[in-house]
Design a protein around this motif. Structure first.
Motif, PDB file in Angstrom:
ATOM      1  N   PRO A 143      54.187   9.785  42.559  1.00 50.50           N
ATOM      2  CA  PRO A 143      55.082  10.723  43.985  1.00 50.50           C
ATOM      3  C   PRO A 143      55.291  11.679  43.411  1.00 50.50           C
ATOM      4  CG  PRO A 143      56.100   8.498  43.361  1.00 50.50           C
ATOM      5  CD  PRO A 143      54.859   7.838  42.543  1.00 50.50           C
ATOM      6  N   GLU A 144      55.549  12.016  41.520  1.00 50.52           N
ATOM      7  CA  GLU A 144      56.105  13.421  41.277  1.00 50.52           C
ATOM      8  C   GLU A 144      54.945  13.812  40.917  1.00 50.52           C
ATOM      9  OE1 GLU A 144      59.242  10.833  40.294  1.00 50.52           O
ATOM     10  OE2 GLU A 144      56.549   9.926  40.001  1.00 50.52           O
ATOM     11  N   VAL A 145      53.737  13.449  40.965  1.00 51.58           N
ATOM     12  CA  VAL A 145      51.863  14.580  40.947  1.00 51.58           C
ATOM     13  C   VAL A 145      51.784  14.547  42.416  1.00 51.58           C
ATOM     14  CG1 VAL A 145      49.919  13.722  40.290  1.00 51.58           C
ATOM     15  CG2 VAL A 145      51.407  13.308  38.707  1.00 51.58           C
ATOM     16  N   THR A 146      52.026  13.575  42.736  1.00 43.85           N
ATOM     17  CA  THR A 146      51.674  14.328  44.762  1.00 43.85           C
ATOM     18  C   THR A 146      52.714  15.542  44.823  1.00 43.85           C
ATOM     19  OG1 THR A 146      51.316  11.445  44.854  1.00 43.85           O
ATOM     20  CG2 THR A 146      51.062  12.486  47.126  1.00 43.85           C
ATOM     21  N   ALA A 147      53.628  15.246  44.423  1.00 47.51           N
ATOM     22  CA  ALA A 147      54.658  16.336  45.639  1.00 47.51           C
ATOM     23  C   ALA A 147      55.132  17.349  44.570  1.00 47.51           C
ATOM     24  CB  ALA A 147      56.357  15.897  44.834  1.00 47.51           C
ATOM     25  N   ALA A 148      54.094  17.301  43.455  1.00 51.50           N
ATOM     26  CA  ALA A 148      53.848  18.712  42.313  1.00 51.50           C
ATOM     27  C   ALA A 148      52.422  19.071  43.162  1.00 51.50           C
ATOM     28  CB  ALA A 148      53.613  18.559  41.290  1.00 51.50           C
ATOM     29  N   VAL A 149      51.875  18.275  43.767  1.00 49.58           N
ATOM     30  CA  VAL A 149      50.129  18.878  43.599  1.00 49.58           C
ATOM     31  C   VAL A 149      50.823  19.417  45.478  1.00 49.58           C
ATOM     32  CG1 VAL A 149      47.843  17.870  44.502  1.00 49.58           C
ATOM     33  CG2 VAL A 149      49.082  17.570  42.744  1.00 49.58           C
ATOM     34  N   ASP A 150      50.678  18.821  46.087  1.00 53.03           N
ATOM     35  CA  ASP A 150      51.236  19.301  47.545  1.00 53.03           C
ATOM     36  C   ASP A 150      51.832  20.409  47.442  1.00 53.03           C
ATOM     37  OD1 ASP A 150      52.014  17.873  50.680  1.00 53.03           O
ATOM     38  OD2 ASP A 150      54.461  18.489  49.692  1.00 53.03           O
ATOM     39  N   THR A 151      52.879  20.676  46.691  1.00 50.96           N
ATOM     40  CA  THR A 151      53.869  21.517  46.502  1.00 50.96           C
ATOM     41  C   THR A 151      52.897  22.939  46.406  1.00 50.96           C
ATOM     42  OG1 THR A 151      55.646  20.876  46.517  1.00 50.96           O
ATOM     43  CG2 THR A 151      55.470  23.523  46.222  1.00 50.96           C
ATOM     44  N   ILE A 152      51.858  22.969  45.894  1.00 49.29           N
ATOM     45  CA  ILE A 152      50.614  23.989  45.850  1.00 49.29           C
ATOM     46  C   ILE A 152      49.958  24.306  46.609  1.00 49.29           C
ATOM     47  CG2 ILE A 152      48.612  24.167  44.148  1.00 49.29           C
ATOM     48  CD1 ILE A 152      50.297  23.342  41.783  1.00 49.29           C
ATOM     49  N   ALA A 153      49.693  23.044  47.707  1.00 49.38           N
ATOM     50  CA  ALA A 153      48.126  23.040  48.117  1.00 49.38           C
ATOM     51  C   ALA A 153      48.930  22.914  49.411  1.00 49.38           C
ATOM     52  CB  ALA A 153      47.973  21.458  48.465  1.00 49.38           C
ATOM     53  N   ARG A 154      50.839  23.363  49.910  1.00 48.77           N
ATOM     54  CA  ARG A 154      51.105  23.528  50.668  1.00 48.77           C
ATOM     55  C   ARG A 154      51.545  25.405  50.560  1.00 48.77           C
ATOM     56  NH1 ARG A 154      56.383  23.698  51.444  1.00 48.77           N
ATOM     57  NH2 ARG A 154      55.874  22.263  49.931  1.00 48.77           N
ATOM     58  N   LEU A 155      51.364  25.350  50.238  1.00 47.66           N
ATOM     59  CA  LEU A 155      51.818  26.889  49.982  1.00 47.66           C
ATOM     60  C   LEU A 155      50.889  28.098  49.425  1.00 47.66           C
ATOM     61  CD1 LEU A 155      55.132  27.775  46.475  1.00 47.66           C
ATOM     62  CD2 LEU A 155      54.813  27.339  49.245  1.00 47.66           C
ATOM     63  N   ILE A 156      49.764  27.394  49.259  1.00 46.93           N
ATOM     64  CA  ILE A 156      48.416  28.039  49.310  1.00 46.93           C
ATOM     65  C   ILE A 156      47.734  28.141  50.983  1.00 46.93           C
ATOM     66  CG2 ILE A 156      46.013  28.553  48.336  1.00 46.93           C
ATOM     67  CD1 ILE A 156      47.074  26.921  45.704  1.00 46.93           C
ATOM     68  N   GLY A 157      47.897  26.983  51.625  1.00 45.12           N
ATOM     69  CA  GLY A 157      47.899  26.561  52.564  1.00 45.12           C
ATOM     70  C   GLY A 157      48.479  27.470  53.638  1.00 45.12           C
ATOM     71  N   SER A 158      49.746  27.862  53.412  1.00 46.32           N
ATOM     72  CA  SER A 158      50.459  28.955  54.031  1.00 46.32           C
ATOM     73  C   SER A 158      50.120  30.410  54.571  1.00 46.32           C
ATOM     74  CB  SER A 158      51.477  28.251  53.971  1.00 46.32           C
ATOM     75  OG  SER A 158      51.561  28.589  52.803  1.00 46.32           O
ATOM     76  N   MET A 159      48.607  30.235  53.361  1.00 40.57           N
ATOM     77  CA  MET A 159      48.878  31.878  52.813  1.00 40.57           C
ATOM     78  C   MET A 159      47.476  32.347  54.693  1.00 40.57           C
ATOM     79  SD  MET A 159      49.254  32.969  48.803  1.00 40.57           S
ATOM     80  CE  MET A 159      48.031  31.713  48.508  1.00 40.57           C
ATOM     81  N   THR A 160      47.966  33.545  54.999  1.00 41.78           N
ATOM     82  CA  THR A 160      46.286  34.417  55.464  1.00 41.78           C
ATOM     83  C   THR A 160      45.675  34.869  54.807  1.00 41.78           C
ATOM     84  OG1 THR A 160      47.655  36.555  55.982  1.00 41.78           O
ATOM     85  CG2 THR A 160      48.312  34.450  57.655  1.00 41.78           C
ATOM     86  N   ILE A 161      44.139  35.123  54.844  1.00 44.28           N
ATOM     87  CA  ILE A 161      43.523  34.927  54.538  1.00 44.28           C
ATOM     88  C   ILE A 161      42.342  36.137  55.379  1.00 44.28           C
ATOM     89  CG2 ILE A 161      40.864  34.641  53.468  1.00 44.28           C
ATOM     90  CD1 ILE A 161      41.490  31.327  54.011  1.00 44.28           C
ATOM     91  N   HIS A 162      42.588  37.661  54.084  1.00 41.80           N
ATOM     92  CA  HIS A 162      42.342  38.559  54.517  1.00 41.80           C
ATOM     93  C   HIS A 162      41.123  39.258  54.155  1.00 41.80           C
ATOM     94  CE1 HIS A 162      46.942  40.384  55.790  1.00 41.80           C
ATOM     95  NE2 HIS A 162      46.423  39.210  56.233  1.00 41.80           N
ATOM     96  N   LEU A 163      40.507  39.829  55.253  1.00 44.93           N
ATOM     97  CA  LEU A 163      39.298  40.434  55.003  1.00 44.93           C
ATOM     98  C   LEU A 163      38.361  41.950  54.472  1.00 44.93           C
ATOM     99  CD1 LEU A 163      36.341  40.031  54.354  1.00 44.93           C
ATOM    100  CD2 LEU A 163      35.761  40.774  57.181  1.00 44.93           C
ATOM    101  N   MET A 164      39.145  41.925  53.211  1.00 42.10           N
ATOM    102  CA  MET A 164      38.987  43.085  52.701  1.00 42.10           C
ATOM    103  C   MET A 164      37.900  44.040  52.611  1.00 42.10           C
ATOM    104  SD  MET A 164      42.456  42.977  52.742  1.00 42.10           S
ATOM    105  CE  MET A 164      43.128  45.140  52.094  1.00 42.10           C
ATOM    106  N   GLU A 165      38.029  45.769  52.352  1.00 42.52           N
ATOM    107  CA  GLU A 165      37.308  46.741  52.051  1.00 42.52           C
ATOM    108  C   GLU A 165      37.920  47.504  50.986  1.00 42.52           C
ATOM    109  OE1 GLU A 165      33.793  49.620  53.905  1.00 42.52           O
ATOM    110  OE2 GLU A 165      35.525  48.831  55.257  1.00 42.52           O
ATOM    111  N   ASN A 166      36.892  47.786  50.037  1.00 43.55           N
ATOM    112  CA  ASN A 166      36.636  49.015  48.698  1.00 43.55           C
ATOM    113  C   ASN A 166      37.102  50.345  49.554  1.00 43.55           C
ATOM    114  OD1 ASN A 166      35.272  46.132  46.581  1.00 43.55           O
ATOM    115  ND2 ASN A 166      38.063  47.708  46.591  1.00 43.55           N
ATOM    116  N   ALA A 167      37.796  51.016  49.630  1.00 46.12           N
ATOM    117  CA  ALA A 167      37.236  52.390  49.926  1.00 46.12           C
ATOM    118  C   ALA A 167      38.028  53.750  49.270  1.00 46.12           C
ATOM    119  CB  ALA A 167      38.266  52.533  51.369  1.00 46.12           C
ATOM    120  N   GLU A 168      38.164  54.766  49.403  1.00 47.39           N
ATOM    121  CA  GLU A 168      38.024  55.587  48.088  1.00 47.39           C
ATOM    122  C   GLU A 168      39.535  55.799  48.303  1.00 47.39           C
ATOM    123  OE1 GLU A 168      36.087  59.162  49.477  1.00 47.39           O
ATOM    124  OE2 GLU A 168      34.045  58.474  49.332  1.00 47.39           O
ATOM    125  N   ASP A 169      40.503  55.764  49.249  1.00 45.85           N
ATOM    126  CA  ASP A 169      41.349  55.600  48.859  1.00 45.85           C
ATOM    127  C   ASP A 169      42.484  54.051  49.008  1.00 45.85           C
ATOM    128  OD1 ASP A 169      41.843  58.002  49.405  1.00 45.85           O
ATOM    129  OD2 ASP A 169      41.622  58.432  51.790  1.00 45.85           O
TER     130      ASP A 169
END
Length: 400
Positions: free
Chosen positions: A44-70
């Motif tokens: 349970p302890e390992v699962t709770a820790a991994v669940d927290t990490i995976a849930r937080l990363i899964g909640s972030m949106t993924i942006h497609l970015m481009e390197n520009a001069e500014d």
């Protein structure tokens, strides 16, 4: 050999020898014994820790970015929508990323494989491959092939997410099984000990000594009858009336979990799990929440794991040199709404953020007329700074 000696030897062989056998039996031993292999996914302890990490990363949106001069510019097209909204047609982005992180940290032993399905060079689907169907075939030290579902692939034909690189094969992840195996077994044993201890019947609160020569003490029925006659009472707190010559009552203190110091060992093991996996101890129920510790957790654990996914997606799915994928981590930090508003207001009056950018910062919808940059205390558009009367005619106003 004399006849008497032969007779004694014959009698010794014929007479069976008596041997003593000692048995140790304890009914409660089976409830405290913890055997077998402990998977990290069963802890349970390992699962709770991994669940927290995976849930937080899964909640972030993924942006497609481009390197520009500014600076970096966000791009919105079909590729960005595919990766951020529905990378796999049967899953949402949140569950898809959750599965990748959890597989890397648990069942995949530091590795996770996703097969990109393409049609005419266009990504159609990113299909997750279960870790039980994946194996890696080394070719020398620096090269390898991926066997997924019975078919071999080149490393550049699949998405291979790997964490904690192996010492000998740096392209392969190792996970946390070696570091957490003993701790997981200790926590499982602690849970079994607590369960067995709480369910054990060997915890009497009093001991009644009875004269063994009485007829009633000779059978279980007689002992129950003695308890019913002398000890069982109709009301709580009613005194007992017992013969002084036959009964002696002693109060005993049962052994408790505090006497075993089990809680201290469990707390220590939980802190060890938290330290190995890089999560704050309060995630596992040890200690209190601390905002600085949480924000440090986002910086030092969540984002490095997220960067593994970012870099693999960028490396395998993008051909151009100026595009890249990036997770938006700002929503994960623990901010006070007053702090956010203060930062936004400060940037707004300095002409760095527009009104609509401030509203977006606070998760508010845009409004018409707030797309201009405002500066100074007069709150005028930046392009009209030179038109202020105090800056014309030597600072004298047009009227007196």
């Amino acid at each position: 050999m004399s006849k008497k000696k032969k007779k004694r030897m014959s009698a010794a062989r014929d007479k069976p020898q008596k041997r003593g056998v000692a048995f140790f039996s304890d009914e409660s031993w089976g409830t405290l014994e913890c055997l077998g292999y402990t998977r990290l996914s069963d802890n349970p302890e390992v699962t709770a820790a991994v669940d927290t990490i995976a849930r937080l990363i899964g909640s972030m949106t993924i942006h497609l970015m481009e390197n520009a001069e500014d600076g970096d510019i966000r791009i919105r097209n079909e590729l960005s929508r595919k990766i951020d909204i529905n990378p796999f047609s049967k899953m949402t982005r949140s569950n898809f990323i959750y599965w990748i992180v959890k597989t890397m940290m648990l069942s995949g032993r530091g590795n996770c494989v996703v097969w990109p399905e393409t049609v005419g060079g266009i990504i159609r689907d990113l299909k997750p491959v279960p870790s039980g169907l994946v194996s890696f075939i080394p070719e020398g030290i620096w090269d390898y092939r991926v066997l997924a579902g019975g078919q071999e692939y080149e490393p550049n034909e699949v998405l291979h997410f790997a964490m904690n690189p192996d010492d000998y094969y740096p392209w392969m992840g190792t996970g946390y099984h070696v570091a957490l195996s003993d701790v997981a077994n200790n926590l499982k044993q602690a849970a079994a000990t607590e369960k067995g201890f709480m369910s054990s019947k060997w915890k009497p609160s009093i001991i009644v000594k009875v004269d063994a020569l009485t007829d009633e003490f000779a059978s279980p029925e007689g002992r129950r009858r003695l308890l019913a006659d002398y000890i069982d009472t109709a009301e709580a707190g009613e005194p007992w009336m017992i013969p002084a010559e036959q009964f002696s009552v002693e109060q005993v203190k049962p052994l408790t979990l505090s006497d075993l110091a089990l809680a201290d060992f469990v707390t220590l093991d939980k802190k060890t799990v938290a330290a190995v996996l890089g999560v704050p101890a309060f995630v596992l129920g040890v200690g209190d929440f601390k905002r600085d510790e949480w924000n440090n957790f986002i910086n030092t654990k969540i984002m490095p794991v997220a960067q593994i996914i970012e870099q693999e997606l960028t490396k395998k799915l993008i051909i151009g040199n100026t595009w890249f994928f990036r997770f938006n981590s700002r929503s994960l930090y623990n901010y006070d709404i007053k702090e956010l508003a203060a930062v936004a207001d400060d940037q707004y009056v300095r002409g760095i953020m527009t009104g609509n950018e401030v509203r977006n910062w606070l998760n508010l919808s845009p409004m018409e007329g707030l797309n201009d940059l405002i500066i100074l205390e007069n709150y005028i558009p930046r392009g009209m700074i030179g038109d202020q009367s105090k800056l014309q005619n030597g600072g004298e106003g047009s009227g007196s």
